[in-house]
Design an enzyme around this catalytic site. Structure first.
Site, PDB file in Angstrom:
ATOM      1  N   HIS A 264     -10.228-129.838  45.306  1.00  0.00           N
ATOM      2  CA  HIS A 264      -9.885-128.525  45.871  1.00  0.00           C
ATOM      3  C   HIS A 264      -9.441-128.728  47.314  1.00  0.00           C
ATOM      4  O   HIS A 264     -10.090-129.458  48.060  1.00  0.00           O
ATOM      5  CB  HIS A 264     -11.112-127.606  45.796  1.00  0.00           C
ATOM      6  CG  HIS A 264     -10.826-126.219  46.238  1.00  0.00           C
ATOM      7  ND1 HIS A 264     -10.211-125.299  45.414  1.00  0.00           N
ATOM      8  CD2 HIS A 264     -11.022-125.596  47.429  1.00  0.00           C
ATOM      9  CE1 HIS A 264     -10.061-124.165  46.081  1.00  0.00           C
ATOM     10  NE2 HIS A 264     -10.537-124.323  47.307  1.00  0.00           N
TER      11      HIS A 264
ATOM     12  N   GLU B 292      -6.619-135.834  50.261  1.00  0.00           N
ATOM     13  CA  GLU B 292      -6.922-135.768  48.821  1.00  0.00           C
ATOM     14  C   GLU B 292      -6.648-137.118  48.155  1.00  0.00           C
ATOM     15  O   GLU B 292      -7.419-137.594  47.335  1.00  0.00           O
ATOM     16  CB  GLU B 292      -6.075-134.688  48.137  1.00  0.00           C
ATOM     17  CG  GLU B 292      -6.428-133.281  48.556  1.00  0.00           C
ATOM     18  CD  GLU B 292      -5.624-132.232  47.794  1.00  0.00           C
ATOM     19  OE1 GLU B 292      -5.300-132.451  46.626  1.00  0.00           O
ATOM     20  OE2 GLU B 292      -5.326-131.185  48.391  1.00  0.00           O
TER      21      GLU B 292
ATOM     22  N   ASN C 157      -1.872-136.404  43.043  1.00  0.00           N
ATOM     23  CA  ASN C 157      -3.214-136.995  42.968  1.00  0.00           C
ATOM     24  C   ASN C 157      -3.327-137.958  41.795  1.00  0.00           C
ATOM     25  O   ASN C 157      -3.980-138.990  41.892  1.00  0.00           O
ATOM     26  CB  ASN C 157      -4.268-135.885  42.870  1.00  0.00           C
ATOM     27  CG  ASN C 157      -4.581-135.303  44.233  1.00  0.00           C
ATOM     28  OD1 ASN C 157      -5.127-135.998  45.089  1.00  0.00           O
ATOM     29  ND2 ASN C 157      -4.204-134.058  44.458  1.00  0.00           N
TER      30      ASN C 157
HETATM   31  C1  GRF Z   1      -3.674-130.173  45.290  1.00  0.00           C
HETATM   32  O1  GRF Z   1      -3.550-129.533  46.520  1.00  0.00           O
HETATM   33  C2  GRF Z   1      -5.075-130.006  44.781  1.00  0.00           C
HETATM   34  O2  GRF Z   1      -6.001-129.753  45.795  1.00  0.00           O
HETATM   35  C3  GRF Z   1      -5.010-128.812  43.883  1.00  0.00           C
HETATM   36  O3  GRF Z   1      -3.703-128.791  43.364  1.00  0.00           O
HETATM   37  C4  GRF Z   1      -2.829-129.541  44.195  1.00  0.00           C
HETATM   38  C5  GRF Z   1      -2.227-130.535  43.250  1.00  0.00           C
HETATM   39  O4  GRF Z   1      -1.395-131.412  43.804  1.00  0.00           O
HETATM   40  N1  GRF Z   1      -6.065-128.863  42.890  1.00  0.00           N
HETATM   41  P1  GRF Z   1      -0.791-132.570  42.894  1.00  0.00           P
HETATM   42  O5  GRF Z   1      -0.162-131.945  41.661  1.00  0.00           O
HETATM   43  O6  GRF Z   1      -1.877-133.553  42.565  1.00  0.00           O
HETATM   44  O7  GRF Z   1       0.257-133.138  43.796  1.00  0.00           O
END
Ligand code: GRF
Length: 199
Positions: free
Chosen positions: A113, A183, A18
């Site tokens: 989330h 996301e 993310n």
């Molecule tokens: C994601 O699934 C998010 O929803 C949760 O942790 C995961 C993190 O993924 N909070 P990344 O480290 O951003 O790939």
């Protein structure tokens, strides 16, 4: 229109996909904010490598590097001050943020989330636990939620949600993949809403 530009601090524990998506959105001009700091509690996190590549200052702060909680929080706040941070983005950060840190940025802390809150949220609802619970509950849709962070797990005000359809042959793993794609779209969109003051 007076669009805001935030100085963003990412907090990440793992790959930080993310974080990658948000940095990309800043670089493409979709966002006006500036990635300005990374705090990671995992020195092997993929997020650190990306920070190095992008010249973003980063610091490893964990309960190993800073066993005393007060000293650890003070150190984090010191960095937030030093880099003039006004928005914290949790990107897969596996530690609960102390309220002192949340207050320091006036509550400007976002999390994503991997489900449609308020369903499937709470203390042990993270990572694959969430997707397993969604599949076990035989839900037809899941999704992702961007929300403000407060002192209660997954209870802060919701900014943006998007749904994904669950097909009968989805596994927790395949659902996780679908949700993660969403996301990467809605996290930058939620930040844009804040930049535009339209939330
Ligand atoms: C994601 O699934 C998010 O929803 C949760 O942790 C995961 C993190 O993924 N909070 P990344 O480290 O951003 O790939």
């Amino acid at each position: 229109m007076n669009r805001k530009s935030f100085k963003i601090a990412f907090f990440a524990s793992h790959g930080g996909s993310n974080m990658h998506a948000i940095i990309d959105a800043c670089k493409s001009g979709f966002l006006q904010s500036k990635p300005s700091l990374l705090i990671s509690n995992n020195s092997k996190s993929g997020a650190i490598q990306r920070a190095i590549n992008e010249n973003i200052p980063y610091f490893h702060i964990s309960s190993f590097s800073h066993p005393d909680e007060k000293i650890r929080n003070n150190q984090i706040i010191q960095y937030l001050k030093e880099y003039n941070i006004d928005l914290i983005i949790l990107a897969g950060y596996m530690k609960k943020l102390d309220s002192e840190i949340i207050d320091f940025v006036n509550g400007m802390v976002l999390n994503i989330h991997p489900a449609l809150l308020p369903k499937f949220g709470g203390e042990n609802m993270y990572g694959m636990n969430v997707h397993k619970a969604v599949i076990e509950a035989k839900e037809k849709i899941s999704g992702a939620t961007v929300h403000f962070v407060n002192s209660y797990y997954d209870k802060g005000k919701i900014i943006l949600q998007r749904e994904v359809e669950i097909s009968p042959n989805d596994s927790p793993e395949s659902l996780a993949e679908k949700v993660l794609k969403i996301e990467h779209i809605i996290y930058p969109e939620a930040i844009k809403l804040l930049e535009l003051n339209s939330f």
